[in-house]
Design a protein around this motif. Structure first.
Motif: not given
Length: 460
Positions: A278-289, A366-373
């Motif tokens: 199961y491959f997950y990639a998060s595009f979530h961010t709490n930065l301002k619009t 989940g086996s793989v998770l991609c996250i970003s800064s």
């Protein structure tokens, strides 16, 4: 008040309807100077006149008139071919036909075009361009080849194949186009508007990746048996009633003390059918619009998509079946499946604040998770506490998007060299951006959380 960027887009869009080009004014000035040079002049009194001067002037005038006639004939045929195509469009409703194909080795797309029954001007050109996303224009692409039907002498039209490069990895909506008839020196560019519609997307490319081994955690169906037994965790606080034969050591006495019911905790099992990653990639961010939708964020989104796609494609080439779970709702054609579906999903994904990382990723499966800064460091730390060493986390450091030798970038701008793309244009401004300092703080906190966790970390 209209922004400068929007004003420039509108001027470029409406400027294409003006038939004269900059070349026309330059050539007109050059011809005027040439006629002044070859024009016969009265000799100054007492000046000795060379016997070859009239001959040289005659030869120069002859060559000049030949060039003028050649240019004039090319311009005339340009107008005739333009009028001919206007009649074709009116009576036969011919439109620009096009098809997109991905460039397997580089970023960008190949576009194959066809203009039926059209005629090219003498020594001239036929070019096209598409309009997308509210008055934005692609670069002009040439149509220089004759298209013939099989076993027939007569031409079907003019065609071309060109590579176009658009700024972002995403899906684009085509809302029109234009065909231009141009003479040999491109003095005139006569447009014919094309009422075409469609969609296309620019797919992410592959980058180098330090691969980490990822193994399945759980299967959806027990159809594919594997040789190696994989541990699958039971539901946390998932209990069942005590039955004869259950291990008394798994009785949950806290529950018994409250409800006087004997229940046992569901144990970890070794599942011989754990065949899906199961491959997950998060595009979530709490930065301002404003920070999610500026040029910096757009370039970092492209950077992130390429690395997510690379990680997925490498895993998909292994023995396990990889299932990608998006974190946002997207409208994807139903006929797409497998890698094509995942590539389309990644291309259309955007930075968002709707679905948080902790509610998106399932540590048990989940086996793989991609996250970003762009992810919230506190959420990352909270999630990593629930993950085991079998979880592979690919961390994409977004500040590397603008990594370059800044003095060289500024030196090129000093000599007024036009940047090739948006990334090179904004790279020099990144050093002074407030978002840069905020991103560096986030990256330090995320890296600290990764170091203190048990997960397997891969940097892309």
């Amino acid at each position: 008040m209209m922004k400068w960027k929007d004003l420039r887009t509108r001027v470029r869009y409406y400027g294409q309807y003006f038939p004269l080009t900059l070349n026309a004014f330059v050539v007109a000035l050059a011809l005027w100077l040439c006629f002044r040079i070859v024009r016969p002049t009265e000799p100054v009194k007492g000046e000795e006149v060379s016997s070859f001067k009239p001959l040289i002037q005659l030869m120069g005038k002859t060559a000049l008139w030949f060039i003028v006639a050649l240019i004039g004939f090319s311009v005339l045929t340009t107008f005739l071919c333009w009028l001919h195509y206007l009649l074709l469009r009116r009576h036969n409703r011919y439109q620009l036909e096009f098809d997109f194909k991905p460039d397997g080795q580089h970023k960008g797309l190949w576009i194959e075009t066809l203009l039926r029954k059209a005629r090219r001007p003498f020594l001239g050109f036929i070019k096209g361009r598409l309009f997308y996303d509210d008055r934005r224009l692609t670069d002009k692409f040439p149509m220089a080849s004759d298209k013939r039907k099989a076993r027939q002498f007569w031409r079907e039209g003019v065609s071309g194949k060109s590579r176009i490069l658009l700024p972002d990895i995403k899906e684009y909506a085509i809302n029109g186009g234009a065909v231009y008839f141009e003479d040999m020196l491109q003095l005139f560019s006569l447009p014919v508007i094309q009422r075409v519609k469609g969609h296309f997307y620019q797919a992410p490319g592959q980058v180098s990746l330090h691969e980490q081994e990822a193994l399945p955690r759980r299967a959806e169906q027990t159809e594919t048996r594997i040789d190696q037994l994989r541990k699958v965790e039971g539901e946390y606080l998932n209990y069942k009633g005590f039955e004869g034969g259950d291990d008394v050591r798994r009785i949950v006495w806290k529950v018994y003390a409250k409800s006087r019911e004997l229940v046992v905790r569901v144990p970890e099992i070794f599942d011989p059918y754990a065949s899906h990653i199961y491959f997950y990639a998060s595009f979530h961010t709490n930065l301002k619009t404003a920070q999610r939708h500026n040029d910096f964020a757009a370039e970092m989104l492209n950077y992130y998509k390429e690395r997510v796609w690379t990680a997925y494609e490498i895993l998909a080439g292994k023995e396990w079946e990889v299932k990608y779970l998006p974190d946002q709702q997207l409208q994807i054609p139903e006929q797409l499946n497998g890698a094509a579906f995942v590539q389309r999903v990644i291309s259309n994904s955007t930075w968002h604040k709707d679905r948080e990382l902790t509610s998106y990723f399932e540590p048990r499966y989940g086996s793989v998770l991609c996250i970003s800064s762009f992810n919230d460091p506190s959420e990352v730390a909270q999630l990593l506490d629930q993950c085991s060493a079998e979880t592979v986390v690919y961390y994409v450091k977004l500040s590397d998007t603008f990594r370059s030798f800044l003095p060289w970038t500024w030196l090129k701008r000093l000599f007024l060299l036009r940047p090739e793309d948006r990334l090179k244009r904004i790279r020099g401004r990144w050093l002074l951006s407030p978002l840069r300092l905020q991103l560096i703080r986030r990256e330090k906190e995320i890296e600290k959380a990764l170091q203190n966790s048990n997960v397997t970390v891969g940097n892309i």
